[in-house]
Motif scaffolding. Structure first.
Motif, PDB file in Angstrom:
ATOM      1  N   LEU A  23       0.827  -1.208   0.000  1.00  0.00           N
ATOM      2  CA  LEU A  23       0.000   0.000   0.000  1.00  0.00           C
ATOM      3  C   LEU A  23       0.862   1.259   0.000  1.00  0.00           C
ATOM      4  O   LEU A  23       0.540   2.238  -0.674  1.00  0.00           O
ATOM      5  N   ILE A 126      -3.331  -0.922   9.334  1.00  0.00           N
ATOM      6  CA  ILE A 126      -3.844  -1.905   8.378  1.00  0.00           C
ATOM      7  C   ILE A 126      -4.044  -3.245   9.073  1.00  0.00           C
ATOM      8  O   ILE A 126      -3.091  -3.822   9.599  1.00  0.00           O
ATOM      9  N   ASN A 172      -7.709  -4.922   5.281  1.00  0.00           N
ATOM     10  CA  ASN A 172      -7.224  -5.179   3.928  1.00  0.00           C
ATOM     11  C   ASN A 172      -7.693  -6.544   3.420  1.00  0.00           C
ATOM     12  O   ASN A 172      -6.921  -7.491   3.313  1.00  0.00           O
ATOM     13  N   LEU A 175      -7.034  -5.638  -1.926  1.00  0.00           N
ATOM     14  CA  LEU A 175      -6.003  -4.607  -2.043  1.00  0.00           C
ATOM     15  C   LEU A 175      -6.500  -3.374  -2.784  1.00  0.00           C
ATOM     16  O   LEU A 175      -6.261  -2.243  -2.342  1.00  0.00           O
ATOM     17  N   THR A 178      -8.949  -1.390  -0.638  1.00  0.00           N
ATOM     18  CA  THR A 178      -8.235  -0.777   0.486  1.00  0.00           C
ATOM     19  C   THR A 178      -7.416   0.417   0.013  1.00  0.00           C
ATOM     20  O   THR A 178      -7.383   1.461   0.671  1.00  0.00           O
TER      21      THR A 178
END
Length: 216
Positions: A23, A126, A172, A175, A178
């Protein structure tokens, strides 16, 4: 001349395997002006590492002096070495309107939030969708030996237990979804009142204009 906005100290934390590094990389691809805070460390440089690129490599005395002088936003002693985030480059970036990304644990995040620049922090934790999935991701990466994965799993609950000290928490599961939520958070936080240094002068100008019209 004031920047259009002040930069953010964007803190990303998570247990290993939750997707934080991916991320962070995606976030920097989305906005190339984002930069990682380069940490200082007392450990010996590894082959191929350059001072000022991967880390600022310091002696123990120099590191402790910076801590004593308040020149570290956060610092910790990990596996026999000191690590920390020098405040000078971060302060310069914030005043110039550039965001700085931090990959730190909950203790580092807490130190940054209570520092002189704490008012400009954005902290995001996360979470994995499940512990089973977290273990699967660690194994599938193929980067760590089984005993290392075991240690990471043992540490994960301690990290997760501090989830409620963060501004935002993202699960998450997917992906792309998120990442979209992460970008939305950063966009919104950039518009917070403390991040806009020109607002005060603008309101003063409006007040002066209002008073002039009232006298006319």
């Amino acid at each position: 001349m004031l920047a259009e906005r002040r930069g953010l100290l964007i803190i990303l934390s998570s247990p290993s395997g939750a997707g934080k590094s991916t991320l962070a990389r995606r976030l920097m691809e989305w906005d190339p002006s984002l930069s990682f805070s380069i940490s200082a460390t007392t450990r010996t440089p590894r082959p191929g590492e350059t001072d000022g690129k991967e880390y600022h490599f310091l002696g123990v005395d120099a590191f402790k002096k910076m801590v004593a002088n308040g020149e570290m936003l956060e610092h910790a002693h990990v596996f026999g070495n000191f690590y920390g985030s020098p405040v000078g480059p971060v302060r310069e970036a914030i005043e110039a309107g550039r965001d700085v990304l931090f990959d730190v644990d909950w203790q580092g995040a807490q130190q940054i939030r209570t520092s002189e620049l704490g008012g400009h922090t954005l902290s995001i934790f996360i979470l994995p969708p499940s512990i089973t999935e977290l273990r699967r991701r660690l194994i599938s990466r193929g980067q760590d030996a089984p005993e290392v994965i075991s240690k990471r799993m043992q540490k994960s609950w301690d990290e997760i237990s501090h989830w409620d000290s963060y501004d935002y928490v993202l699960i998450n599961e997917d992906l792309e979804a998120t990442f979209e939520r992460l970008v939305s958070i950063v966009k919104a936080e950039r518009m917070r009142r403390p991040q806009q240094p020109r607002l005060r002068d603008h309101v003063r100008a409006l007040q002066s204009e209002f008073e002039e019209e009232g006298e006319a």
